[in-house]
Write a protein that holds these residues in place. Sequence first.
Motif, PDB file in Angstrom:
ATOM      1  N   SER A 392       0.819  -1.200   0.000  1.00  0.00           N
ATOM      2  CA  SER A 392       0.000   0.000   0.000  1.00  0.00           C
ATOM      3  C   SER A 392       0.855   1.252   0.000  1.00  0.00           C
ATOM      4  N   LYS A 393       0.256   2.339  -0.412  1.00  0.00           N
ATOM      5  CA  LYS A 393       0.922   3.635  -0.413  1.00  0.00           C
ATOM      6  C   LYS A 393       1.300   4.036   1.007  1.00  0.00           C
ATOM      7  N   GLY A 394       2.509   4.541   1.177  1.00  0.00           N
ATOM      8  CA  GLY A 394       2.974   4.985   2.479  1.00  0.00           C
ATOM      9  C   GLY A 394       3.736   3.942   3.253  1.00  0.00           C
ATOM     10  N   CYS A 395       3.857   2.723   2.715  1.00  0.00           N
ATOM     11  CA  CYS A 395       4.597   1.681   3.417  1.00  0.00           C
ATOM     12  C   CYS A 395       6.090   1.992   3.445  1.00  0.00           C
ATOM     13  N   ARG A 396       6.722   1.625   4.526  1.00  0.00           N
ATOM     14  CA  ARG A 396       8.171   1.771   4.621  1.00  0.00           C
ATOM     15  C   ARG A 396       8.842   0.706   3.754  1.00  0.00           C
ATOM     16  N   PHE A 397       9.942   1.064   3.120  1.00  0.00           N
ATOM     17  CA  PHE A 397      10.615   0.159   2.187  1.00  0.00           C
ATOM     18  C   PHE A 397      11.173  -1.059   2.913  1.00  0.00           C
ATOM     19  N   SER A 398      10.941  -2.238   2.319  1.00  0.00           N
ATOM     20  CA  SER A 398      11.450  -3.497   2.849  1.00  0.00           C
ATOM     21  C   SER A 398      12.145  -4.257   1.736  1.00  0.00           C
ATOM     22  N   GLU A 399      13.409  -4.597   1.954  1.00  0.00           N
ATOM     23  CA  GLU A 399      14.166  -5.308   0.929  1.00  0.00           C
ATOM     24  C   GLU A 399      13.654  -6.738   0.727  1.00  0.00           C
ATOM     25  N   VAL A 419       6.755   4.026   0.145  1.00  0.00           N
ATOM     26  CA  VAL A 419       6.169   3.605  -1.124  1.00  0.00           C
ATOM     27  C   VAL A 419       5.160   4.653  -1.588  1.00  0.00           C
ATOM     28  N   ALA A 420       5.392   5.166  -2.783  1.00  0.00           N
ATOM     29  CA  ALA A 420       4.416   6.071  -3.390  1.00  0.00           C
ATOM     30  C   ALA A 420       3.332   5.260  -4.093  1.00  0.00           C
ATOM     31  N   PHE A 421       3.743   4.215  -4.819  1.00  0.00           N
ATOM     32  CA  PHE A 421       2.789   3.302  -5.447  1.00  0.00           C
ATOM     33  C   PHE A 421       3.520   2.053  -5.921  1.00  0.00           C
ATOM     34  N   THR A 422       2.772   0.975  -6.063  1.00  0.00           N
ATOM     35  CA  THR A 422       3.320  -0.277  -6.594  1.00  0.00           C
ATOM     36  C   THR A 422       3.304  -0.207  -8.111  1.00  0.00           C
ATOM     37  N   VAL A 423       4.434  -0.497  -8.729  1.00  0.00           N
ATOM     38  CA  VAL A 423       4.526  -0.495 -10.192  1.00  0.00           C
ATOM     39  C   VAL A 423       4.163  -1.869 -10.738  1.00  0.00           C
ATOM     40  N   PRO A 425       3.337  -5.879  -9.356  1.00  0.00           N
ATOM     41  CA  PRO A 425       3.079  -6.649  -8.128  1.00  0.00           C
ATOM     42  C   PRO A 425       4.124  -7.737  -7.899  1.00  0.00           C
ATOM     43  N   GLY A 426       4.160  -8.224  -6.663  1.00  0.00           N
ATOM     44  CA  GLY A 426       5.048  -9.320  -6.317  1.00  0.00           C
ATOM     45  C   GLY A 426       4.277 -10.630  -6.233  1.00  0.00           C
ATOM     46  N   PHE A 427       5.025 -11.737  -6.032  1.00  0.00           N
ATOM     47  CA  PHE A 427       4.394 -13.052  -6.029  1.00  0.00           C
ATOM     48  C   PHE A 427       5.014 -13.918  -4.926  1.00  0.00           C
ATOM     49  N   ARG A 428       4.183 -14.829  -4.407  1.00  0.00           N
ATOM     50  CA  ARG A 428       4.639 -15.847  -3.477  1.00  0.00           C
ATOM     51  C   ARG A 428       4.427 -17.210  -4.124  1.00  0.00           C
ATOM     52  N   ILE A 429       5.492 -18.007  -4.176  1.00  0.00           N
ATOM     53  CA  ILE A 429       5.406 -19.369  -4.689  1.00  0.00           C
ATOM     54  C   ILE A 429       5.980 -20.274  -3.612  1.00  0.00           C
ATOM     55  N   GLN A 430       5.091 -20.974  -2.952  1.00  0.00           N
ATOM     56  CA  GLN A 430       5.499 -21.836  -1.837  1.00  0.00           C
ATOM     57  C   GLN A 430       6.252 -20.986  -0.807  1.00  0.00           C
ATOM     58  N   LYS A 431       7.535 -21.233  -0.581  1.00  0.00           N
ATOM     59  CA  LYS A 431       8.282 -20.452   0.399  1.00  0.00           C
ATOM     60  C   LYS A 431       9.111 -19.338  -0.247  1.00  0.00           C
ATOM     61  N   THR A 432       8.952 -19.148  -1.540  1.00  0.00           N
ATOM     62  CA  THR A 432       9.730 -18.138  -2.274  1.00  0.00           C
ATOM     63  C   THR A 432       8.913 -16.867  -2.443  1.00  0.00           C
ATOM     64  N   VAL A 433       9.571 -15.733  -2.213  1.00  0.00           N
ATOM     65  CA  VAL A 433       8.936 -14.427  -2.418  1.00  0.00           C
ATOM     66  C   VAL A 433       9.627 -13.729  -3.580  1.00  0.00           C
ATOM     67  N   ILE A 434       8.871 -13.356  -4.586  1.00  0.00           N
ATOM     68  CA  ILE A 434       9.377 -12.543  -5.697  1.00  0.00           C
ATOM     69  C   ILE A 434       8.967 -11.107  -5.417  1.00  0.00           C
ATOM     70  N   GLN A 435       9.941 -10.229  -5.257  1.00  0.00           N
ATOM     71  CA  GLN A 435       9.673  -8.851  -4.825  1.00  0.00           C
ATOM     72  C   GLN A 435       8.775  -8.117  -5.812  1.00  0.00           C
ATOM     73  N   CYS A 436       7.921  -7.272  -5.255  1.00  0.00           N
ATOM     74  CA  CYS A 436       7.172  -6.360  -6.111  1.00  0.00           C
ATOM     75  C   CYS A 436       8.041  -5.138  -6.401  1.00  0.00           C
ATOM     76  N   GLN A 437       7.808  -4.503  -7.519  1.00  0.00           N
ATOM     77  CA  GLN A 437       8.563  -3.316  -7.900  1.00  0.00           C
ATOM     78  C   GLN A 437       7.756  -2.082  -7.518  1.00  0.00           C
ATOM     79  N   VAL A 438       8.405  -1.173  -6.772  1.00  0.00           N
ATOM     80  CA  VAL A 438       7.698  -0.020  -6.217  1.00  0.00           C
ATOM     81  C   VAL A 438       8.420   1.270  -6.574  1.00  0.00           C
ATOM     82  N   TYR A 439       7.656   2.358  -6.541  1.00  0.00           N
ATOM     83  CA  TYR A 439       8.236   3.693  -6.684  1.00  0.00           C
ATOM     84  C   TYR A 439       8.186   4.352  -5.310  1.00  0.00           C
TER      85      TYR A 439
END
Length: 454
Positions: A392-399, A419-423, A425-439
């Motif tokens: 969501s908008k306003g979230c603190r950045f998390s690597e 976070v100003a906005f999500t460019v 989206p990210g994904f979860r596959i089982q125990k793997t997290v693929i980061q979302c791209q944000v501005y």
Amino acid sequence: MDSIKPSALPTPNKSRLARTFAKVLHFRMATGAALVDGIQKVKSQDNVSEDLSVGKDEELENKVAMEALLAKLFASVSSVKAAYAQLQHAQSPYDADGIQAADQMVVSELMSLSELKQCYLKKQFDPSPETALLSAEIQELKSVVKTYEIMVKKFESQLRLKESELIFLREKLDEETKQNRQIEKRLNQSGQLHVLDNLHHSGLTTTHFTTVLRHTIKSIRSFVRLMVEEMKSNGLDIDAAANAIQPSGVYWKDDHKCFAFESYVCRQMFDAFNYPNFSLSYKSLPDKKPEQEHQLFFRQFMELKSLKPKEFLAQKPKSTFAKFCHVKYLRLVNPQLESSLFGNLSQRNMVSAGEFPNTTFFASFTEMAKRVWLLHCLAFSFEPEASIFQVSKGCRFSEVYMDSVADEAFLSPESDPQVAFTVVPGFRIQKTVIQCQVYLSPLHTNVSINDKGT
């Protein structure tokens, strides 16, 4: 052959000819005064005084004769320069007659210089130095003017050559641009997924998903570029459009506004991604096991992967993928946007009627839609299914969950970006997290992750 440089050429000056006339007049007046003075001295002085007067006359005559000789020398040198310049000019483009004439002129002037040298050594001066002086000055000025005319022709020829080179380079640039677009188009087509040709459901891994995701993002960005180019070519206000998508948006660079359009396209295309078939006409059969449903999505992925969207839509115009293209296009390209881009709603009307417009814009859209659909099918091929998330908008950045599309947010050591906005989206596959791209923008708050899609 060395070139004649304009800085090495004498500058023609009208005052030079005037000074030459002044010298001649001065010489004649001085000679006349000396004669009158000599007559008076005959009457009033002795023979010694008369000899002194005659000596002064001879000295003045020798001085004028020497000046005339030097003038002829400089005139000959200027003629040689003019002939040399003409010789250079006649070589490119090759002019045999011009080269021969210039060569003869050079030889003639060199012979004149040799004759002047002999005259100087033998003290054989021109009997009429006044006339010789004027003639030499006129010859020198003519040679200088001729040299400048040749240089002007040479510069005009060089200018035409440069203009031709410029036209050639522009044509080459256009050709290279077209080739780059074709290469980019091929990169965005299904052929780049040939590494998955021999893939089996049992061997499916998160690496395969990230490969498809990477090509999906490329296709989305290609469509965004096309859409923005169409907006610019139709005179639409890009800033106003970006502000409408992300109100009060603050960007590190002006060209970062493209991320607002990318976020808009991703939000529309990935909406309902967590539902089977994007909740379009999908019913889970009670007699089917979950494993069979995963295999069904995998077969759909393999079926569409190797086909072009146009071919698949022509073969199966009533398929779920065809419905997906219709629904997403009508949501993504609203009536106001299409009217602004194309001046009418003809494409939208065709899509609403279940048809597929044969346009570059719609072809780019269906290529992007195909990639999103393939990613969706692959996500539901996993056990458990891959899920999508955004922040969501306003979230603190998390690597852990995020990747910034703009490095400028981290250049200031005092900045704590939010976070100003999500460019993308990210994904979860089982125990793997693929980061979302944000501005990011330079404020912070608590992290909030939305797993319900975009």
